[in-house]
Scaffold this motif. Structure first.
Motif, PDB file in Angstrom:
ATOM      1  N   UNK A 114       0.854  -1.230   0.160  1.00  0.00           N
ATOM      2  CA  UNK A 114      -0.169   0.050   0.221  1.00  0.00           C
ATOM      3  C   UNK A 114       0.849   1.493   0.041  1.00  0.00           C
ATOM      4  N   UNK A 115       1.968   1.260   0.636  1.00  0.00           N
ATOM      5  CA  UNK A 115       2.662   2.325   1.052  1.00  0.00           C
ATOM      6  C   UNK A 115       3.276   2.658  -0.259  1.00  0.00           C
ATOM      7  N   UNK A 116       3.938   1.345  -1.148  1.00  0.00           N
ATOM      8  CA  UNK A 116       4.634   1.579  -2.400  1.00  0.00           C
ATOM      9  C   UNK A 116       3.740   2.184  -3.457  1.00  0.00           C
ATOM     10  N   UNK A 117       2.646   1.620  -3.369  1.00  0.00           N
ATOM     11  CA  UNK A 117       1.515   1.936  -4.296  1.00  0.00           C
ATOM     12  C   UNK A 117       0.961   3.642  -4.292  1.00  0.00           C
ATOM     13  N   UNK A 118       1.059   4.030  -2.917  1.00  0.00           N
ATOM     14  CA  UNK A 118       0.958   5.632  -2.756  1.00  0.00           C
ATOM     15  C   UNK A 118       1.955   6.209  -3.195  1.00  0.00           C
ATOM     16  N   UNK A 119       3.183   5.887  -2.905  1.00  0.00           N
ATOM     17  CA  UNK A 119       4.429   6.674  -3.467  1.00  0.00           C
ATOM     18  C   UNK A 119       4.384   6.522  -4.991  1.00  0.00           C
ATOM     19  N   UNK A 120       4.184   5.402  -5.513  1.00  0.00           N
ATOM     20  CA  UNK A 120       4.319   5.371  -6.928  1.00  0.00           C
ATOM     21  C   UNK A 120       3.327   6.339  -7.687  1.00  0.00           C
ATOM     22  N   UNK A 121       2.002   6.220  -6.875  1.00  0.00           N
ATOM     23  CA  UNK A 121       1.013   7.112  -7.616  1.00  0.00           C
ATOM     24  C   UNK A 121       1.487   8.695  -7.538  1.00  0.00           C
ATOM     25  N   UNK A 122       2.109   8.929  -6.302  1.00  0.00           N
ATOM     26  CA  UNK A 122       2.431  10.546  -6.279  1.00  0.00           C
ATOM     27  C   UNK A 122       3.616  10.562  -7.307  1.00  0.00           C
ATOM     28  N   UNK A 123       4.397   9.758  -7.408  1.00  0.00           N
ATOM     29  CA  UNK A 123       5.580  10.129  -8.448  1.00  0.00           C
ATOM     30  C   UNK A 123       5.082  10.004  -9.708  1.00  0.00           C
ATOM     31  N   UNK A 124       4.235   9.077 -10.194  1.00  0.00           N
ATOM     32  CA  UNK A 124       3.461   9.259 -11.425  1.00  0.00           C
ATOM     33  C   UNK A 124       2.799  10.658 -11.706  1.00  0.00           C
ATOM     34  N   UNK A 125       1.834  11.082 -10.708  1.00  0.00           N
ATOM     35  CA  UNK A 125       1.236  12.179 -11.150  1.00  0.00           C
ATOM     36  C   UNK A 125       2.135  13.383 -10.895  1.00  0.00           C
ATOM     37  N   UNK A 126       3.323  13.511 -10.181  1.00  0.00           N
ATOM     38  CA  UNK A 126       4.256  14.366 -10.341  1.00  0.00           C
ATOM     39  C   UNK A 126       4.914  14.414 -11.776  1.00  0.00           C
ATOM     40  N   UNK A 127       5.358  13.186 -12.046  1.00  0.00           N
ATOM     41  CA  UNK A 127       5.720  13.350 -13.408  1.00  0.00           C
ATOM     42  C   UNK A 127       4.992  13.396 -14.831  1.00  0.00           C
ATOM     43  N   UNK A 128       3.620  12.989 -14.261  1.00  0.00           N
ATOM     44  CA  UNK A 128       2.620  13.551 -15.555  1.00  0.00           C
ATOM     45  C   UNK A 128       2.357  14.988 -15.443  1.00  0.00           C
ATOM     46  N   UNK A 129       2.507  15.490 -14.328  1.00  0.00           N
ATOM     47  CA  UNK A 129       2.197  17.140 -14.338  1.00  0.00           C
ATOM     48  C   UNK A 129       3.486  17.660 -15.008  1.00  0.00           C
TER      49      UNK A 129
END
Length: 940
Positions: A114-129
């Motif tokens: 769960x923690x990894x998924x949250x971190x990945x989502x955050x990183x992906x959102x940042x990269x997408x932005x």
């Protein structure tokens, strides 16, 4: 006349006196004889009495020994039963700990995921932005450049607006606009086309970059194997407006590669011990890596499993049993020992054995018993059940769950409830509740009665329950029980019998005296002493318990895969440590390895040596380490490589006897091209019949092609072969030659015959005590009446029996056996054998219990009946009252030693088997063929 009469009377009187005297003498003699006979009888009786006493003593001694042996056996059996029980308890504890660890690991893994998924989502959102901002900036710049170009080049080209989205098609009727020769079909500017965006030679419409296309991913093999795969994927949202951007997701796929181990077959996950629930699915993992194709099969109790509706092998090698069952009518169950076998074209691997048990909860082995305890005393209630997995035991009082918040209550995992400083409120009806995944059981009820204590009198310390012998594995928890009572209340302490410190790390006391050791190590093994001391005095009671901590096998040295040329040698070393000491076995392609002439196991199976490697030796070898705590396996592969060119095998090896103690070996000189590689020769010699380990080796210079072996045994046959060596290794061995030192021929062998039936006989003989005394035997047979029936067999020196069959029924045969070596043949041993009587007895199917003549004697017995007739005549004369004794002289027949033929000739023997229903003893006939008469000689 009177004088004559007186004389006659005197003579008669003298005769009578003499007769009387003779009679008296005879009587005295008879008495003496009777006395002597009586004495002899008494002596015999005494001897018999002594013998009977000795027999009785021996019988008593044997009985005592048998009783002691029985006691020792009973003790061993009890110890084995205790060990088995301890092992079962340890296994149950291990299973419960494993389940807990698995649950804990699963929870941790879930949280981590769960923690990894949250971190990945955050990183992906940042990269997408970030990517979105970059794309917007690029599109804006392009639009601005486009407007500027329009203003500069008015009238050159007809412009049209950008489509609504990068994927929208251009209008069919509108010609494509152009600016300075730059075509825009979507937007193309400065070599950058965006129709799902291409920029700087990088097209992304399922994405191509620098000649590397990815959307079904293709990349240069060398680059992909070395660095992995870079995946660029363009995500185009629907209805993307002008000025908007595209979402570009960058992800990296790392592809592991191993150049050396790419073809090695190895287990990533092996099946583990598990407890299955009836009528529920069961999965056993088995994951393998290596060069494909790989075939995975499963076995239960060593028997291959048939796959079908109930049992299926998944693509990843996992075994799925859809419905784990146990059929009561046939008492069949799916439980047992499972292992998976992985095979590719290099060989086969066998995994560790996983023990699969059916979850169960049988009846209680022991029930709690009612008891009465004085107020302030100690109460102990216990129940025992052997469940699979180990049952969780709780207690109820008056059929309500017992609260253990009170420090006076101590619950031990083995089903013991201890109550200290008992109060009246503690009284009631108790029962234990055992539960696991299979069932829940309730024990019998037991009444705890609290009595009012009278005057507090002095009571010696008493240990109600002391520590039991316990065997566990490392990292498990050990609980040693010790509860004591007395007045005043005794103090419980612990120590080790060897005087070593128990330690404090991971050690704590449960309740008032139970010792718990968490995460046990090998250093915790020992004998623990529980002492109950009365305060203020030296009075104490002790109880002992042994704790054995086992460790499953762990490899200290693993076998390493090697590649060797044909004819070379390979050595695999395998060393494992554990408690108790592991036992090592070797497998070859999943089957038990059997030592042979070129495969040797030494040092307690720790070293596997393979010499004279052939293609049959190319396989996967496994070292299996086993002890009572578990198993472990390590594998290595032996590959046959082309390798450097080794010397050719020497040719022309010859052996010549020089003396009774020396042999000379010569061989051909090799060609100049081959000879330049040779650095020396090695001769291998051993006595014929000796094992390979007894051979002697002598090195010879490369320029020498003759060698003498000295200090050998006389008249002994030796086996010799030769190998040539270069700096890269040894050649194949030469042809083996045999040679015999001077000193004579073998001794004539003594042989025996046994008639099997009318057409077959068996011949067997004794072998020499030392190897090398002969090369072999030559067995010949010929019919006496029909000499056309004959045969010859050449037998090696280690054979001592042969069966001759398909003979003429009921015939007589001349059998001859000769031993030979390099110096010649031994004197022959002959025997005449008749098949007639033996064949009749065999055909009639009757067993013969009469004393037949055995072929083991080399001479025949002659029956002499004259002595018996003489004895009968003497008895007849005595009965008739004859006083005169008649000496009968009987001429005895000459002994067998005097019955001989001509000088130097051995008489032949004829064996005639006796029928069982014949009364006379067996008749043995000496057959001596007549000597040959030269022409002109006279005979008498």
């Amino acid at each position: 006349m009177n004088q004559e009469r007186d004389q006659v009377r005197d003579q008669e009187r003298d005769q009578e006196r003499n007769q009387e005297m003779n009679q008296e003498r005879d009587q005295v003699r008879d008495q003496e004889r009777d006395q002597e006979r009586n004495q002899e009888r008494d002596r015999e009786r005494d001897r018999e009495t002594d013998q009977e006493r000795d027999q009785e003593r021996n019988q008593e001694t044997d009985q005592v020994r048998d009783q002691e042996r029985d006691q020792e056996r009973d003790q061993e059996r009890n110890q084995e039963m205790d060990q088995v029980r301890d092992q079962e308890r340890d296994q149950e504890t291990d299973q419960r700990d494993q389940e807990r660890d698995q649950e804990t690991d699963q929870e941790r893994d879930q949280e981590t995921d769960q923690v990894r998924d949250q971190e990945r989502d955050q990183e992906r959102n940042q990269e997408t932005d970030q990517v979105r901002d970059q794309v917007r900036d690029q599109v804006r710049d392009q639009v601005r450049d486009h407007e500027r170009d329009q203003e500069r080049d008015q009238g050159h080209c007809q412009l049209r607006p950008l489509p609504a989205g990068p994927l929208a098609p251009p209008p069919a009727q509108t010609p494509p606009p152009c600016v300075d020769g730059v075509q825009q079909d979507g937007v193309q500017q400065d070599g950058v086309q965006q129709d799902g965006v291409q920029q700087d030679g990088v097209q992304q419409d399922g994405v191509q970059q620098d000649g590397v296309q990815q959307d079904g991913v293709q990349q240069d093999d060398a680059d992909a194997a070395a660095a992995g795969t870079l995946l660029l994927r363009l995500i185009q949202p629907e209805g993307l407006r002008r000025g908007g951007g595209a979402f570009i997701e960058l992800s990296v796929k790392l592809k592991s590669s191993s150049v050396l181990g790419a073809s090695e077959l190895a287990f990533l996950t092996e099946p583990s011990d598990v407890i299955a629930v009836r009528d529920r699915p069961l999965m056993l993992d088995c994951q393998v890596e290596g060069e494909g194709p790989i075939t995975i099969t499963w076995r239960r109790n060593g028997v291959p499993m048939a796959t079908g509706a109930r049992a299926t092998v998944l693509n990843n090698g996992t075994l799925l049993i859809s419905n784990f069952s146990k059929r009561r009518e046939s008492n069949e169950t799916d439980a047992g020992e499972y292992d998976c076998a992985a095979q590719n074209h290099y060989g086969m691997l066998i995994s560790r054995k996983a023990r699969v048990q059916l979850a169960s909860l049988p009846k209680f082995l022991s029930q709690p018993r009612s008891l009465a305890v004085d107020e302030g005393g100690v109460a102990r209630l216990s129940c025992q059940v052997n469940g699979i997995p180990e049952a969780s035991i709780t207690w109820q009082r008056d059929r309500r769950p017992l609260s253990t918040a009170d420090h006076r209550y101590t619950l031990l995992p083995n089903g013991v409830l201890q109550i200290t400083s008992v109060q009246r409120a503690d009284g009631g009806v108790f029962r234990c509740v055992a539960s696991n995944i299979a069932n829940t059981r309730y024990s019998h009820e037991a009444q705890l009665t609290v009595t009012v204590a009278g005057s507090k009198i002095y009571k010696e310390p008493v240990i109600l329950s002391g520590p039991q012998n316990l065997t566990i594995n490392v990292h498990q928890t050990a609980i040693l029980e010790c509860i004591a009572t007395g007045n005043p209340r005794p103090i419980v302490s612990w120590s080790r019998l060897d005087g070593r410190s128990i330690g404090v790390e991971g050690v704590q006391v449960l309740g008032t005296g139970n010792l718990m050791i968490s995460d046990a190590t090998l250093q915790h093994s020992g004998i623990y002493v529980c002492s109950a001391n009365r305060p203020g005095s030296r009075s104490r009671r002790t109880a002992l318990g042994r704790l054995v901590v086992q460790a499953p096998p762990e490899f200290v040295q693993w076998p390493q895969s090697v590649s060797r040329p044909a004819g070379g040698s390979a050595v695999f070393s395998c060393t494992a440590a554990g408690v108790p000491e592991p036992h090592l076995i070797w497998l070859k392609n999943g089957k038990l390895l059997s030592p042979s002439s070129n495969v040797k196991l030494t040092d307690g199976n720790m070293t596997l040596a393979i010499t004279r490697i052939t293609p049959e030796d190319e396989a996967i070898y496994q070292c299996i380490a086993e002890n009572s705590a578990g198993t472990n396996q390590a594998s290595a592969r032996l590959a046959i490589s082309q390798g450097p060119e080794l010397p050719e095998a020497p040719t022309g090896l010859r052996a010549t006897a020089l003396s009774p103690n020396s042999l000379q070996l010569t061989w051909d000189q090799q060609e100049e091209r081959v000879g330049q590689q040779v650095i020396g020769y090695v001769l291998h010699i051993r006595r014929l019949g000796e094992p390979d380990g007894a051979e002697l080796q002598e090195a010879v210079d490369k320029n020498t092609f003759k060698h003498d072996f000295n200090n050998l045994e006389a008249a002994t046959t030796y086996s010799v072969y030769l190998k040539a060596y270069s700096a890269l290794g040894g050649s194949q061995q030469s042809d083996t030659v045999t040679a015999t030192t001077l000193g004579g021929v073998p001794a004539p062998p003594s042989f025996f015959t046994k008639v099997l039936n009318q057409t077959a006989m068996q011949v067997y003989w004794e072998l020499p005590s030392k190897p090398g005394k002969l090369e072999g035997f030559r067995l010949e047979y010929r019919g006496v009446s029909n000499q056309d029936i004959q045969g010859q067999e050449i037998l090696p020196g280690h054979i001592n029996t042969h069966t001759i069959s398909h003979l003429e029924p009921a015939a007589v045969y001349n059998v001859q056996l000769v031993a030979f070596n390099g110096n010649g043949d031994s004197p022959p041993s002959r025997r005449l054998v008749s098949l007639s009587e033996g064949g009749d007895a065999a055909a009639a199917g009757r067993s013969c219990n009469c004393d037949q003549s055995d072929g083991s004697t080399s001479t025949l017995l002659v029956g002499v009946h004259g002595g018996l007739a003489c004895i009968l005549c003497c008895l007849l004369f005595i009965l008739l009252g004859y006083r005169r004794r008649k000496a009968a002289s009987w001429e005895a027949p000459p002994p067998l030693s005097d019955v001989r033929g001509p000088k130097g000739h051995t008489p032949e023997s004829l064996e005639l088997s006796q029928r069982c229903d014949s009364a006379p003893p067996p008749v043995m006939v000496m057959v001596d063929p007549p000597p040959s008469v030269e022409p002109g000689a006279s005979t008498r």
